[in-house]
Motif scaffolding. Structure first.
Motif, PDB file in Angstrom:
ATOM      1  N   ILE A 195     -22.077  -6.373   9.630  1.00  0.00           N
ATOM      2  CA  ILE A 195     -21.929  -6.842   8.256  1.00  0.00           C
ATOM      3  C   ILE A 195     -20.477  -6.695   7.852  1.00  0.00           C
ATOM      4  O   ILE A 195     -19.780  -5.784   8.301  1.00  0.00           O
ATOM      5  CB  ILE A 195     -22.860  -6.047   7.299  1.00  0.00           C
ATOM      6  CG1 ILE A 195     -22.885  -6.708   5.915  1.00  0.00           C
ATOM      7  CG2 ILE A 195     -22.431  -4.580   7.191  1.00  0.00           C
ATOM      8  CD1 ILE A 195     -23.977  -6.144   5.013  1.00  0.00           C
ATOM      9  N   GLN A 196     -19.986  -7.597   7.041  1.00  0.00           N
ATOM     10  CA  GLN A 196     -18.594  -7.532   6.589  1.00  0.00           C
ATOM     11  C   GLN A 196     -18.433  -6.410   5.562  1.00  0.00           C
ATOM     12  O   GLN A 196     -19.286  -6.219   4.690  1.00  0.00           O
ATOM     13  CB  GLN A 196     -18.173  -8.871   5.978  1.00  0.00           C
ATOM     14  CG  GLN A 196     -18.091  -9.984   7.015  1.00  0.00           C
ATOM     15  CD  GLN A 196     -17.769 -11.332   6.390  1.00  0.00           C
ATOM     16  OE1 GLN A 196     -18.139 -11.589   5.257  1.00  0.00           O
ATOM     17  NE2 GLN A 196     -17.074 -12.178   7.131  1.00  0.00           N
ATOM     18  N   LEU A 197     -17.320  -5.674   5.669  1.00  0.00           N
ATOM     19  CA  LEU A 197     -17.098  -4.485   4.843  1.00  0.00           C
ATOM     20  C   LEU A 197     -17.129  -4.805   3.348  1.00  0.00           C
ATOM     21  O   LEU A 197     -17.665  -4.036   2.549  1.00  0.00           O
ATOM     22  CB  LEU A 197     -15.763  -3.834   5.223  1.00  0.00           C
ATOM     23  CG  LEU A 197     -15.401  -2.537   4.498  1.00  0.00           C
ATOM     24  CD1 LEU A 197     -16.432  -1.449   4.757  1.00  0.00           C
ATOM     25  CD2 LEU A 197     -14.021  -2.040   4.940  1.00  0.00           C
ATOM     26  N   HIS A 198     -16.575  -5.955   2.955  1.00  0.00           N
ATOM     27  CA  HIS A 198     -16.478  -6.252   1.518  1.00  0.00           C
ATOM     28  C   HIS A 198     -17.848  -6.480   0.876  1.00  0.00           C
ATOM     29  O   HIS A 198     -17.981  -6.476  -0.352  1.00  0.00           O
ATOM     30  CB  HIS A 198     -15.573  -7.460   1.280  1.00  0.00           C
ATOM     31  CG  HIS A 198     -16.161  -8.776   1.702  1.00  0.00           C
ATOM     32  ND1 HIS A 198     -16.976  -9.527   0.884  1.00  0.00           N
ATOM     33  CD2 HIS A 198     -16.049  -9.462   2.864  1.00  0.00           C
ATOM     34  CE1 HIS A 198     -17.329 -10.630   1.526  1.00  0.00           C
ATOM     35  NE2 HIS A 198     -16.791 -10.609   2.718  1.00  0.00           N
ATOM     36  N   ALA A 202     -18.839  -2.676   0.120  1.00  0.00           N
ATOM     37  CA  ALA A 202     -17.865  -1.819  -0.571  1.00  0.00           C
ATOM     38  C   ALA A 202     -16.866  -2.677  -1.341  1.00  0.00           C
ATOM     39  O   ALA A 202     -16.561  -3.804  -0.947  1.00  0.00           O
ATOM     40  CB  ALA A 202     -17.129  -0.931   0.429  1.00  0.00           C
ATOM     41  N   SER A 203     -16.387  -2.127  -2.462  1.00  0.00           N
ATOM     42  CA  SER A 203     -15.322  -2.798  -3.205  1.00  0.00           C
ATOM     43  C   SER A 203     -13.979  -2.403  -2.615  1.00  0.00           C
ATOM     44  O   SER A 203     -13.768  -1.235  -2.267  1.00  0.00           O
ATOM     45  CB  SER A 203     -15.384  -2.411  -4.684  1.00  0.00           C
ATOM     46  OG  SER A 203     -15.180  -1.024  -4.841  1.00  0.00           O
ATOM     47  N   LEU A 204     -13.085  -3.347  -2.453  1.00  0.00           N
ATOM     48  CA  LEU A 204     -11.776  -3.118  -1.844  1.00  0.00           C
ATOM     49  C   LEU A 204     -10.698  -3.430  -2.873  1.00  0.00           C
ATOM     50  O   LEU A 204     -10.715  -4.495  -3.500  1.00  0.00           O
ATOM     51  CB  LEU A 204     -11.593  -4.006  -0.606  1.00  0.00           C
ATOM     52  CG  LEU A 204     -12.746  -4.005   0.415  1.00  0.00           C
ATOM     53  CD1 LEU A 204     -12.467  -4.999   1.528  1.00  0.00           C
ATOM     54  CD2 LEU A 204     -12.943  -2.616   0.992  1.00  0.00           C
ATOM     55  N   GLN A 205      -9.765  -2.510  -3.067  1.00  0.00           N
ATOM     56  CA  GLN A 205      -8.737  -2.712  -4.091  1.00  0.00           C
ATOM     57  C   GLN A 205      -7.438  -2.034  -3.670  1.00  0.00           C
ATOM     58  O   GLN A 205      -7.440  -0.882  -3.221  1.00  0.00           O
ATOM     59  CB  GLN A 205      -9.213  -2.130  -5.425  1.00  0.00           C
ATOM     60  CG  GLN A 205      -8.258  -2.372  -6.576  1.00  0.00           C
ATOM     61  CD  GLN A 205      -8.808  -1.837  -7.890  1.00  0.00           C
ATOM     62  OE1 GLN A 205      -9.843  -1.181  -7.922  1.00  0.00           O
ATOM     63  NE2 GLN A 205      -8.120  -2.102  -8.978  1.00  0.00           N
ATOM     64  N   SER A 206      -6.323  -2.758  -3.790  1.00  0.00           N
ATOM     65  CA  SER A 206      -5.016  -2.151  -3.512  1.00  0.00           C
ATOM     66  C   SER A 206      -4.428  -1.641  -4.818  1.00  0.00           C
ATOM     67  O   SER A 206      -4.857  -2.046  -5.900  1.00  0.00           O
ATOM     68  CB  SER A 206      -4.071  -3.163  -2.859  1.00  0.00           C
ATOM     69  OG  SER A 206      -3.874  -4.270  -3.722  1.00  0.00           O
ATOM     70  N   GLY A 207      -3.447  -0.765  -4.719  1.00  0.00           N
ATOM     71  CA  GLY A 207      -2.867  -0.133  -5.899  1.00  0.00           C
ATOM     72  C   GLY A 207      -1.633  -0.863  -6.398  1.00  0.00           C
ATOM     73  O   GLY A 207      -1.471  -2.058  -6.178  1.00  0.00           O
ATOM     74  N   GLY A 208      -0.761  -0.134  -7.054  1.00  0.00           N
ATOM     75  CA  GLY A 208       0.460  -0.725  -7.584  1.00  0.00           C
ATOM     76  C   GLY A 208       1.487   0.343  -7.893  1.00  0.00           C
ATOM     77  O   GLY A 208       1.160   1.528  -8.010  1.00  0.00           O
ATOM     78  N   THR A 209       2.739  -0.076  -8.016  1.00  0.00           N
ATOM     79  CA  THR A 209       3.847   0.841  -8.285  1.00  0.00           C
ATOM     80  C   THR A 209       4.531   0.471  -9.589  1.00  0.00           C
ATOM     81  O   THR A 209       5.079  -0.627  -9.699  1.00  0.00           O
ATOM     82  CB  THR A 209       4.883   0.796  -7.144  1.00  0.00           C
ATOM     83  OG1 THR A 209       4.234   1.060  -5.899  1.00  0.00           O
ATOM     84  CG2 THR A 209       5.979   1.827  -7.370  1.00  0.00           C
ATOM     85  N   PRO A 210       4.500   1.358 -10.584  1.00  0.00           N
ATOM     86  CA  PRO A 210       5.236   1.083 -11.824  1.00  0.00           C
ATOM     87  C   PRO A 210       6.734   0.966 -11.557  1.00  0.00           C
ATOM     88  O   PRO A 210       7.236   1.468 -10.550  1.00  0.00           O
ATOM     89  CB  PRO A 210       4.921   2.305 -12.698  1.00  0.00           C
ATOM     90  CG  PRO A 210       3.686   2.885 -12.116  1.00  0.00           C
ATOM     91  CD  PRO A 210       3.756   2.613 -10.655  1.00  0.00           C
ATOM     92  N   SER A 211       7.446   0.310 -12.464  1.00  0.00           N
ATOM     93  CA  SER A 211       8.884   0.126 -12.304  1.00  0.00           C
ATOM     94  C   SER A 211       9.591   1.474 -12.164  1.00  0.00           C
ATOM     95  O   SER A 211       9.381   2.386 -12.959  1.00  0.00           O
ATOM     96  CB  SER A 211       9.439  -0.620 -13.515  1.00  0.00           C
ATOM     97  OG  SER A 211      10.851  -0.614 -13.490  1.00  0.00           O
ATOM     98  N   ARG A 212      10.439   1.574 -11.147  1.00  0.00           N
ATOM     99  CA  ARG A 212      11.205   2.810 -10.923  1.00  0.00           C
ATOM    100  C   ARG A 212      12.345   2.953 -11.932  1.00  0.00           C
ATOM    101  O   ARG A 212      12.854   4.048 -12.134  1.00  0.00           O
ATOM    102  CB  ARG A 212      11.779   2.811  -9.505  1.00  0.00           C
ATOM    103  CG  ARG A 212      10.748   3.015  -8.405  1.00  0.00           C
ATOM    104  CD  ARG A 212      10.343   4.438  -8.298  1.00  0.00           C
ATOM    105  NE  ARG A 212       9.487   4.709  -7.138  1.00  0.00           N
ATOM    106  CZ  ARG A 212       8.961   5.906  -6.877  1.00  0.00           C
ATOM    107  NH1 ARG A 212       9.201   6.928  -7.688  1.00  0.00           N
ATOM    108  NH2 ARG A 212       8.196   6.099  -5.825  1.00  0.00           N
ATOM    109  N   THR A 213      12.750   1.847 -12.526  1.00  0.00           N
ATOM    110  CA  THR A 213      13.878   1.908 -13.466  1.00  0.00           C
ATOM    111  C   THR A 213      13.459   2.451 -14.827  1.00  0.00           C
ATOM    112  O   THR A 213      14.304   2.886 -15.603  1.00  0.00           O
ATOM    113  CB  THR A 213      14.505   0.510 -13.643  1.00  0.00           C
ATOM    114  OG1 THR A 213      13.496  -0.400 -14.108  1.00  0.00           O
ATOM    115  CG2 THR A 213      15.063   0.003 -12.321  1.00  0.00           C
ATOM    116  N   ASN A 214      12.182   2.431 -15.117  1.00  0.00           N
ATOM    117  CA  ASN A 214      11.691   2.951 -16.396  1.00  0.00           C
ATOM    118  C   ASN A 214      11.184   4.380 -16.190  1.00  0.00           C
ATOM    119  O   ASN A 214      10.096   4.606 -15.675  1.00  0.00           O
ATOM    120  CB  ASN A 214      10.563   2.063 -16.932  1.00  0.00           C
ATOM    121  CG  ASN A 214      10.237   2.382 -18.392  1.00  0.00           C
ATOM    122  OD1 ASN A 214      10.298   3.531 -18.818  1.00  0.00           O
ATOM    123  ND2 ASN A 214       9.882   1.357 -19.148  1.00  0.00           N
TER     124      ASN A 214
END
Length: 235
Positions: free
Chosen positions: A127-130, A133-145
């Motif tokens: 069976i396909q994993l998705h 299960a729910s699959l989600q990538s994250g994120g990176t806030p701006s380093r300049t702020n």
């Protein structure tokens, strides 16, 4: 990388060759015990001196050492008999740590073998994993702020995914940083997989022991069914 502890005493060879980038010194054995010196140079006080006598270099892990300033600095050391006792105690502890690490390696090898046995012998339907299960990538806030960082939300990088339960993180983001990026707070028990990274980092998995957000290189996996399926997916 002296400030990270890249210093030691050569004890097993009488002669050798090193790069011109390395500073070499020979201890005065009338003043200091060689084995003691090995531990002393990597101690907390000396590490602080290495940082104090160096400046930021081309990258975050490189600092330019002012060798002359460091060698003029003063240190406090016990007399030779005390040095020998300290070195003996620390070397015995090192031996004990080495034996424990050997045991850990044997247990890990056994665990990996059993893990492989369990899943390689299973002939069930695929069976396909998705779909489970729910699959989600994250994120990176701006380093300049700067207001986006050093907040209350732990933030996981791929290097922190290391076949274990993640309990602490090096960095954290603020609620404002969360709202202004694609990062989301993942619940306890979320499985994280490193999607890419240097060396052996890619493909590593770990579970969150704390609610945390992640960078975009981390894939968050959560069962759509129940906790037991999440455990199975993790293994």
């Amino acid at each position: 990388n002296l400030w990270m502890g890249s210093i030691d005493v050569v004890k097993n060879h009488q002669i050798g060759i090193v790069s011109p980038a390395y500073i070499t010194m020979r201890p005065n054995e009338n003043l200091i015990h060689t084995e003691f010196l090995s531990y002393f140079l990597r101690g907390e006080k000396m590490m602080k001196k290495y940082i104090y006598h160096s400046q930021q270099g081309a990258s975050i892990v490189r600092r330019n050492l002012n060798k002359d300033d460091l060698l003029k600095d003063k240190i406090s050391i016990p007399p030779l008999p005390a040095q020998r006792k300290i070195a003996k105690i620390l070397s015995l502890i090192d031996i004990h740590i080495g034996l424990l690490e050997q045991k850990r390696t044997k247990i890990k090898n056994l665990y990996d073998a059993l893990l492989g046995q369990q899943f390689n012998s299973w002939k069930g339907s695929e069976i396909q994993l998705h779909k489970i299960a729910s699959l989600q990538s994250g994120g990176t806030p701006s380093r300049t702020n700067k207001s986006f960082w050093n907040g209350s939300v732990p933030w996981v990088k791929t290097g922190e995914i290391n076949y274990k339960n993640i309990k602490v993180t090096e960095e954290s983001i603020s609620k404002e940083g969360l709202d202004n990026s694609s990062a989301k707070i993942m619940p306890v028990g979320t499985i994280l997989m490193a999607m890419y990274g240097q060396g052996v980092t890619r493909g590593r998995v770990a579970r969150l022991s704390i609610p945390a957000s992640t960078n975009q290189a981390c894939l968050a996996i959560n069962s759509k069914s129940d906790k037991f399926l999440n455990d199975y997916i993790y293994f």
